[in-house]
Motif scaffolding. Sequence first.
Motif, PDB file in Angstrom:
ATOM      1  N   ALA A 121       0.823  -1.212   0.000  1.00  0.00           N
ATOM      2  CA  ALA A 121       0.000   0.000   0.000  1.00  0.00           C
ATOM      3  C   ALA A 121       0.857   1.261   0.000  1.00  0.00           C
ATOM      4  O   ALA A 121       0.450   2.302  -0.539  1.00  0.00           O
ATOM      5  CB  ALA A 121      -0.921  -0.016   1.215  1.00  0.00           C
ATOM      6  N   ALA A 122       2.070   1.195   0.610  1.00  0.00           N
ATOM      7  CA  ALA A 122       2.959   2.360   0.611  1.00  0.00           C
ATOM      8  C   ALA A 122       3.432   2.696  -0.799  1.00  0.00           C
ATOM      9  O   ALA A 122       3.538   3.874  -1.173  1.00  0.00           O
ATOM     10  CB  ALA A 122       4.152   2.090   1.523  1.00  0.00           C
ATOM     11  N   ILE A 123       3.705   1.668  -1.613  1.00  0.00           N
ATOM     12  CA  ILE A 123       4.108   1.911  -3.006  1.00  0.00           C
ATOM     13  C   ILE A 123       2.964   2.531  -3.787  1.00  0.00           C
ATOM     14  O   ILE A 123       3.157   3.466  -4.583  1.00  0.00           O
ATOM     15  CB  ILE A 123       4.588   0.595  -3.639  1.00  0.00           C
ATOM     16  N   ASP A 124       1.737   2.044  -3.553  1.00  0.00           N
ATOM     17  CA  ASP A 124       0.581   2.648  -4.226  1.00  0.00           C
ATOM     18  C   ASP A 124       0.372   4.090  -3.786  1.00  0.00           C
ATOM     19  O   ASP A 124      -0.038   4.947  -4.588  1.00  0.00           O
ATOM     20  CB  ASP A 124      -0.670   1.816  -3.933  1.00  0.00           C
ATOM     21  N   ALA A 125       0.648   4.372  -2.501  1.00  0.00           N
ATOM     22  CA  ALA A 125       0.477   5.742  -2.016  1.00  0.00           C
ATOM     23  C   ALA A 125       1.498   6.686  -2.647  1.00  0.00           C
ATOM     24  O   ALA A 125       1.171   7.834  -2.998  1.00  0.00           O
ATOM     25  CB  ALA A 125       0.602   5.764  -0.498  1.00  0.00           C
ATOM     26  N   LEU A 126       2.731   6.240  -2.794  1.00  0.00           N
ATOM     27  CA  LEU A 126       3.743   7.081  -3.450  1.00  0.00           C
ATOM     28  C   LEU A 126       3.405   7.324  -4.908  1.00  0.00           C
ATOM     29  O   LEU A 126       3.784   8.359  -5.484  1.00  0.00           O
ATOM     30  CB  LEU A 126       5.124   6.429  -3.333  1.00  0.00           C
ATOM     31  N   ALA A 127       2.722   6.366  -5.528  1.00  0.00           N
ATOM     32  CA  ALA A 127       2.366   6.525  -6.945  1.00  0.00           C
ATOM     33  C   ALA A 127       1.221   7.509  -7.144  1.00  0.00           C
ATOM     34  O   ALA A 127       1.030   8.018  -8.257  1.00  0.00           O
ATOM     35  CB  ALA A 127       2.004   5.168  -7.543  1.00  0.00           C
ATOM     36  N   GLU A 128       0.445   7.775  -6.108  1.00  0.00           N
ATOM     37  CA  GLU A 128      -0.649   8.737  -6.239  1.00  0.00           C
ATOM     38  C   GLU A 128      -0.088  10.157  -6.326  1.00  0.00           C
ATOM     39  O   GLU A 128       0.750  10.541  -5.514  1.00  0.00           O
ATOM     40  CB  GLU A 128      -1.589   8.626  -5.039  1.00  0.00           C
ATOM     41  N   PRO A 129      -0.537  10.958  -7.262  1.00  0.00           N
ATOM     42  CA  PRO A 129      -0.038  12.344  -7.360  1.00  0.00           C
ATOM     43  C   PRO A 129      -0.601  13.204  -6.239  1.00  0.00           C
ATOM     44  O   PRO A 129      -1.777  13.099  -5.871  1.00  0.00           O
ATOM     45  CB  PRO A 129      -0.536  12.806  -8.730  1.00  0.00           C
ATOM     46  N   SER A 130       0.238  14.035  -5.684  1.00  0.00           N
ATOM     47  CA  SER A 130      -0.206  14.981  -4.667  1.00  0.00           C
ATOM     48  C   SER A 130      -0.854  16.189  -5.324  1.00  0.00           C
ATOM     49  O   SER A 130      -0.905  16.309  -6.550  1.00  0.00           O
ATOM     50  CB  SER A 130       0.981  15.399  -3.797  1.00  0.00           C
ATOM     51  N   GLU A 131      -1.354  17.109  -4.503  1.00  0.00           N
ATOM     52  CA  GLU A 131      -2.017  18.298  -5.042  1.00  0.00           C
ATOM     53  C   GLU A 131      -1.052  19.149  -5.848  1.00  0.00           C
ATOM     54  O   GLU A 131      -1.417  19.710  -6.889  1.00  0.00           O
ATOM     55  CB  GLU A 131      -2.623  19.103  -3.891  1.00  0.00           C
ATOM     56  N   SER A 132       0.181  19.266  -5.375  1.00  0.00           N
ATOM     57  CA  SER A 132       1.162  20.072  -6.117  1.00  0.00           C
ATOM     58  C   SER A 132       1.562  19.391  -7.424  1.00  0.00           C
ATOM     59  O   SER A 132       1.842  20.070  -8.418  1.00  0.00           O
ATOM     60  CB  SER A 132       2.393  20.323  -5.243  1.00  0.00           C
ATOM     61  N   GLN A 133       1.588  18.046  -7.434  1.00  0.00           N
ATOM     62  CA  GLN A 133       1.940  17.339  -8.664  1.00  0.00           C
ATOM     63  C   GLN A 133       0.827  17.422  -9.694  1.00  0.00           C
ATOM     64  O   GLN A 133       1.082  17.387 -10.895  1.00  0.00           O
ATOM     65  CB  GLN A 133       2.269  15.881  -8.359  1.00  0.00           C
ATOM     66  N   LYS A 134      -0.412  17.518  -9.237  1.00  0.00           N
ATOM     67  CA  LYS A 134      -1.538  17.628 -10.173  1.00  0.00           C
ATOM     68  C   LYS A 134      -1.563  18.965 -10.892  1.00  0.00           C
ATOM     69  O   LYS A 134      -2.164  19.095 -11.960  1.00  0.00           O
ATOM     70  CB  LYS A 134      -2.855  17.420  -9.425  1.00  0.00           C
ATOM     71  N   GLU A 135      -0.930  19.978 -10.307  1.00  0.00           N
ATOM     72  CA  GLU A 135      -0.925  21.303 -10.928  1.00  0.00           C
ATOM     73  C   GLU A 135      -0.054  21.349 -12.171  1.00  0.00           C
ATOM     74  O   GLU A 135      -0.210  22.248 -13.009  1.00  0.00           O
ATOM     75  CB  GLU A 135      -0.445  22.339  -9.918  1.00  0.00           C
ATOM     76  N   PHE A 136       0.895  20.436 -12.300  1.00  0.00           N
ATOM     77  CA  PHE A 136       1.796  20.428 -13.449  1.00  0.00           C
ATOM     78  C   PHE A 136       1.297  19.421 -14.472  1.00  0.00           C
ATOM     79  O   PHE A 136       0.960  18.280 -14.141  1.00  0.00           O
ATOM     80  CB  PHE A 136       3.224  20.061 -13.018  1.00  0.00           C
ATOM     81  N   ASP A 137       1.262  19.849 -15.722  1.00  0.00           N
ATOM     82  CA  ASP A 137       0.833  18.950 -16.797  1.00  0.00           C
ATOM     83  C   ASP A 137       1.896  17.908 -17.103  1.00  0.00           C
ATOM     84  O   ASP A 137       1.591  16.747 -17.373  1.00  0.00           O
ATOM     85  CB  ASP A 137       0.519  19.763 -18.060  1.00  0.00           C
ATOM     86  N   GLN A 138       3.159  18.344 -17.111  1.00  0.00           N
ATOM     87  CA  GLN A 138       4.230  17.408 -17.421  1.00  0.00           C
ATOM     88  C   GLN A 138       4.598  16.594 -16.192  1.00  0.00           C
ATOM     89  O   GLN A 138       4.440  17.027 -15.059  1.00  0.00           O
ATOM     90  CB  GLN A 138       5.463  18.160 -17.921  1.00  0.00           C
ATOM     91  N   LYS A 139       5.084  15.398 -16.419  1.00  0.00           N
ATOM     92  CA  LYS A 139       5.450  14.514 -15.329  1.00  0.00           C
ATOM     93  C   LYS A 139       6.770  14.964 -14.710  1.00  0.00           C
ATOM     94  O   LYS A 139       7.732  15.240 -15.411  1.00  0.00           O
ATOM     95  CB  LYS A 139       5.552  13.077 -15.825  1.00  0.00           C
ATOM     96  N   LEU A 140       6.757  15.002 -13.382  1.00  0.00           N
ATOM     97  CA  LEU A 140       7.951  15.388 -12.656  1.00  0.00           C
ATOM     98  C   LEU A 140       8.587  14.159 -12.036  1.00  0.00           C
ATOM     99  O   LEU A 140       8.034  13.063 -12.054  1.00  0.00           O
ATOM    100  CB  LEU A 140       7.590  16.402 -11.565  1.00  0.00           C
ATOM    101  N   GLN A 141       9.776  14.370 -11.485  1.00  0.00           N
ATOM    102  CA  GLN A 141      10.454  13.288 -10.773  1.00  0.00           C
ATOM    103  C   GLN A 141       9.666  12.958  -9.508  1.00  0.00           C
ATOM    104  O   GLN A 141       9.489  13.802  -8.634  1.00  0.00           O
ATOM    105  CB  GLN A 141      11.875  13.706 -10.424  1.00  0.00           C
TER     106      GLN A 141
END
Length: 652
Positions: A121-141
């Motif tokens: 479940a921890a790996i699945d949680a890290l894979a979920e985008p956070s609110e700040s990651q959702k603001e960017f269209d391009q994929k970040l590290q």
Amino acid sequence: MSVLNQKTVFVLDHTQYFGISSEKPIDLDFFKNKGSLCPLSKSLWTFSVESSLEYCRIVWDLFPAGKLVRLIVSDSAAHVVNTWNSSTQNISYVTNAMSMVGVPQSSAHSSDHSVIHGLRAAIDALAEPSESQKEFDQKLQNKGRVICITSARDDKSMVSLEDIFHTVLAQHNLLATKQNDCLPINLCHLVIINITPMHMGLLVSTRGPQEISPHLTSEIHSVYASEVSSKLTHLILSHFDLASTTVTGIPMKEEQNANSSANYDVEIFHSKNSHTVIFGSEFLPTSVKEGSEYETVTLKWSTPRGCGTNDFQLCLAQDRVTPVDVTSRPSSCLINFLLNGRSVLLEMPRKSGGKQTSHLLSARGGEIFIHSLPLTRSCFEDFPSISEGSGGKVIDYRIADLSNLIKSNTLLPLKSSTERRYDENLQKARIKLCKRSTYFPLTLGLTIVYNMQSYLESLLTAIGKEELNDSDINQCQQIIFSILGLTNRQEPLPISLCQRFRSSKKEEQFKLLWNELELLIQSSGNSTGHKAVLLSLRECKMKCSEFSNNKPEVNQSINEIENLRENINNNIVIKATTDSPLSPILFAESASKSKRFLPYCGNRSLLGIISSSQKKVLQKRIEFSGRICTPTGQTAKLYPNVGKNERHPNKL
């Protein structure tokens, strides 16, 4: 996300094993004797929850936004306590949610209870985008950290746990390339903390960070249950680049006796920048508290005062602070004292004696900050006059040369052109400015070349060009040869301004001049002309070094003087009839006649050269034959044959 501390996931083992006692008795104070009571101790689960919640409190106190922490409880399945949503990122929400979980039941034995569910479940949680990651269209590290608190039997079980986590991570990254709803995990830091009761030994070995794969780094820590809080407190310093400061000498009234007071210490956490901004943390006094694995900077409480606007103008940095032990009475008193609008100055001892104020504690908007104060002259004070210099001592700034440097590198706007590459001119300007400023002494007291500008003006102008023609090269070489002549003749340099170089020795002046010229020409350019001038300068510098090395040895000069002296002595009539042919030569007359022919012999005088030569001649004089024939230790007779003819008168 470029750092690992943007996302942190706690995996808490909720299997039946964590319901046992930690065997660490709780110290209780009784006003009256209650008799013999059964010792009380916390369970492994209680220590695990308390330490993880304390970790979350420190993170959210220092970073109200941007640093996200999630908790997952693992038994027969994975139970998610909170999400990446900001509304669940607070200590109140997590505490209420954890209170509903409860202590693991020791009677609930099942093979399905495992911490592996929580790691998945921890790996699945890290894979979920956070609110700040959702603001960017391009994929970040997408990077994060997983902290797992569990208990294993031996090292093999721990290695097996790492292998399972690594396999699940690799499978997830493979599926993430085909799906758009989850992010791949570019780097994960797995921290496994193995805890055991006090009566049991540490069956798992502690291991530092180890790279399992390009996407996974793992480390293992094995501690007793009562020490897990201290271990997480130590780890959080490196996880979030924090530092510890202990405020010592805080006067507080005793709780039992209000008329007396005692001094207490309070430890606080904050960003490491508050220490490093003051000339680096090595200048601050540090110590290691008992039972801790990290260093803390000890600063002394100073007289408190009201918080004014002038106190914040001189700050080099300001960072939020949070107490390490938030429930202790000294920490509570310090927090309430600061929240009431007071400020506290913190002092550090000086090496020369005395103390100096280095930090300031104050509160604004319900949050407590530590301010780093400058130990030197503040940038907000009035700037010193250029005529006076910094502190009234420096008065030889190269203002005119700096002005010419700025004018020669001034940029003007230029229309864009398709024939010219983007940023081409800016790159050329950077290269040019870098060459001109690689060696640029700010004051005349730091340079000897720019104290001779009238003498070296043509050379300095020539080497400032991008390319040198034959005329420029010849002109530079002529100046270099003239400096070589000055060096050989030991003539004083034409230094007109700086008194510092006037008072130094000539040898030091020439040595500084050659070294500075070499550095200046070497940093001016790499063209063929610059290399030719540099080669000529180095050749002349080598000749000067050979001259200086041979100057103390004047054997060649002495030999020339001796040869000259022999030629003169052949024409001199011996005036003293008592002098024998082997008597030492008198040099009074020959020296006066040959003085104009003596070559240059460094700093030695003519009298010194002749005296040393005369000593050599005396050493070559034939020894007295009687002394040579007489054995060592006996006295030689001056006239050994005197009286022999008187004893034998008939013999001729």
